[in-house]
Motif scaffolding. Structure first.
Motif, PDB file in Angstrom:
ATOM      1  N   GLU A   1      26.891  33.971  41.107  1.00 49.43           N
ATOM      2  CA  GLU A   1      25.824  33.254  40.409  1.00 49.43           C
ATOM      3  C   GLU A   1      26.095  31.746  40.333  1.00 49.43           C
ATOM      4  N   HIS A   2      27.353  31.383  40.144  1.00 49.14           N
ATOM      5  CA  HIS A   2      27.640  29.964  39.868  1.00 49.14           C
ATOM      6  C   HIS A   2      28.165  29.201  41.074  1.00 49.14           C
ATOM      7  N   ARG A   3      28.467  29.902  42.145  1.00 50.29           N
ATOM      8  CA  ARG A   3      28.671  29.298  43.460  1.00 50.29           C
ATOM      9  C   ARG A   3      29.815  28.291  43.544  1.00 50.29           C
ATOM     10  N   PHE A   4      30.866  28.483  42.742  1.00 48.78           N
ATOM     11  CA  PHE A   4      32.081  27.698  42.967  1.00 48.78           C
ATOM     12  C   PHE A   4      32.908  28.423  44.040  1.00 48.78           C
ATOM     13  N   SER A   5      34.021  27.822  44.458  1.00 49.26           N
ATOM     14  CA  SER A   5      34.934  28.510  45.380  1.00 49.26           C
ATOM     15  C   SER A   5      36.123  29.031  44.594  1.00 49.26           C
ATOM     16  N   VAL A   6      36.750  30.086  45.113  1.00 44.08           N
ATOM     17  CA  VAL A   6      37.896  30.681  44.434  1.00 44.08           C
ATOM     18  C   VAL A   6      39.072  30.801  45.402  1.00 44.08           C
ATOM     19  N   ILE A   7      40.270  30.435  44.923  1.00 49.99           N
ATOM     20  CA  ILE A   7      41.506  30.822  45.605  1.00 49.99           C
ATOM     21  C   ILE A   7      42.219  31.769  44.657  1.00 49.99           C
ATOM     22  N   PHE A   8      42.470  32.974  45.123  1.00 52.18           N
ATOM     23  CA  PHE A   8      42.922  34.068  44.268  1.00 52.18           C
ATOM     24  C   PHE A   8      44.248  34.602  44.815  1.00 52.18           C
ATOM     25  N   VAL A   9      45.308  34.470  44.040  1.00 57.75           N
ATOM     26  CA  VAL A   9      46.613  34.978  44.478  1.00 57.75           C
ATOM     27  C   VAL A   9      46.768  36.425  44.019  1.00 57.75           C
TER      28      VAL A   9
END
Ligand SMILES: Nc1ncnc2c1ncn2[C@@H]1O[C@H](COP(=O)(O)OP(=O)(O)OP(=O)(O)O)[C@@H](O)[C@H]1O
Ligand SMILES: [Mg+2]
Length: 270
Positions: free
Chosen positions: A194-202
């Motif tokens: 919904e909010h369209r940020f990017s994620v880096i997920f460890v």
């Protein structure tokens, strides 16, 4: 099906950040990361996956500017001018790291408070992010009154309150039970969409990385380095249907195989 290829070419806008041949050597001589290159575009969901000590947290901290790179380059081609109260980055740690003496509302206010935003001015956005993470009724309680999963939700709300372009998450759900983790995975995906940020997920979990990510960066240790980038070319939204599908299993097997190569035959927790 998983495809092994270089990162997808940036569409219309330049990457959010661009790492080129980045290495990190700590003062004690440890080469924590060697020659890492990565482009992160808008609205990507990227996982860093690999065994303990392969440099996942180090890479994340380099992106966050919490640690300095030893060689190579890290550029932010879009250079977003942050508006008042906004930051380019949000960071979620493995532990929720909440202030025990402050109510949920005040814990979430903290980054805005540090940016000079008053409690009253911050109230609407705090209420909004608490709603996003499903805690709108818990603004007035103390962290000790919350379950582990709820504390992590507060931590995510605190990271989102500055409306970051990029959310960095270091094994945020590792300490949670399986059911809570699945619920948080689903809620995180819904918020991200919904909010369209990017994620880096460890993460250490093959299953979690495949479920969540559009791209998985498989890493190996000694020295920490990228082995392969695997695109999980599956549509969102993803739900139970995807999690129980044979395609999901095939992706998991492909990632497992890549990791196995990275580990030289040792096992990894999932
Ligand atoms: N501040 C530091 N000083 C010296 N060495 C460090 C420091 N931080 C990390 N290291 C070393 O760098 C390597 C990579 O560490 P890092 O924490 O990035 O691994 P990781 O992939 O996040 O591991 P884990 O899955 O256990 O969290 C390890 O060998 C670690 O011991
Ligand atoms: Mg780590």
């Amino acid at each position: 099906m998983s495809t092994t290829l270089s990162p997808p070419a940036a569409a219309s806008s330049p990457p959010l950040f661009q790492m080129r041949n980045v290495s990190k050597r700590f003062p004690n001589g440890t080469l924590a990361l060697e020659g890492m290159s990565l482009d992160c575009g808008d609205h990507e969901f990227i996982s860093f996956l690999g065994p303990s000590g392969c440099g996942k947290s180090t890479a994340l901290r380099l992106v966050a500017g919490l640690t300095r790179i030893s060689s190579g380059t890290l550029d932010w081609p879009q250079r977003p001018p942050p508006a008042a109260g906004q930051r380019a980055l949000g960071f979620v740690f493995q532990e929720p790291t909440l202030m025990p003496w402050a109510k949920v509302f005040d814990n979430v206010w903290l980054p805005l408070k540090l940016a000079g935003v008053s409690r009253d001015a911050a109230a609407p956005v705090i209420q909004q992010v608490l709603e996003m993470v499903g805690l709108s009724r818990f603004a007035d309680v103390y962290p000790r009154e919350l379950s582990g999963g709820m504390k992590m939700r507060v931590s995510i709300a605190r990271a989102l309150v500055t409306q970051p372009r990029l959310l960095l998450m270091d094994e945020p759900f590792a300490a949670l039970d399986e059911m809570t983790r699945i619920k948080l995975n689903n809620d995180l995906l819904a918020i991200w969409r919904e909010h369209r940020f990017s994620v880096i997920f460890v993460t250490h979990s093959v299953y979690e990385s495949v479920y969540l990510s559009s791209r998985i960066v498989v890493m190996a240790a000694r020295p920490g380095r990228v082995i392969e980038q695997i695109v999980v070319d599956e549509p969102y939204p993803r739900g139970e249907e995807f999690r129980t599908s044979s395609r999901y299993n095939q992706h998991c097997m492909a990632v497992q195989q890549s990791l196995h190569g990275a580990l030289g035959g040792q096992d990894i927790d999932h």
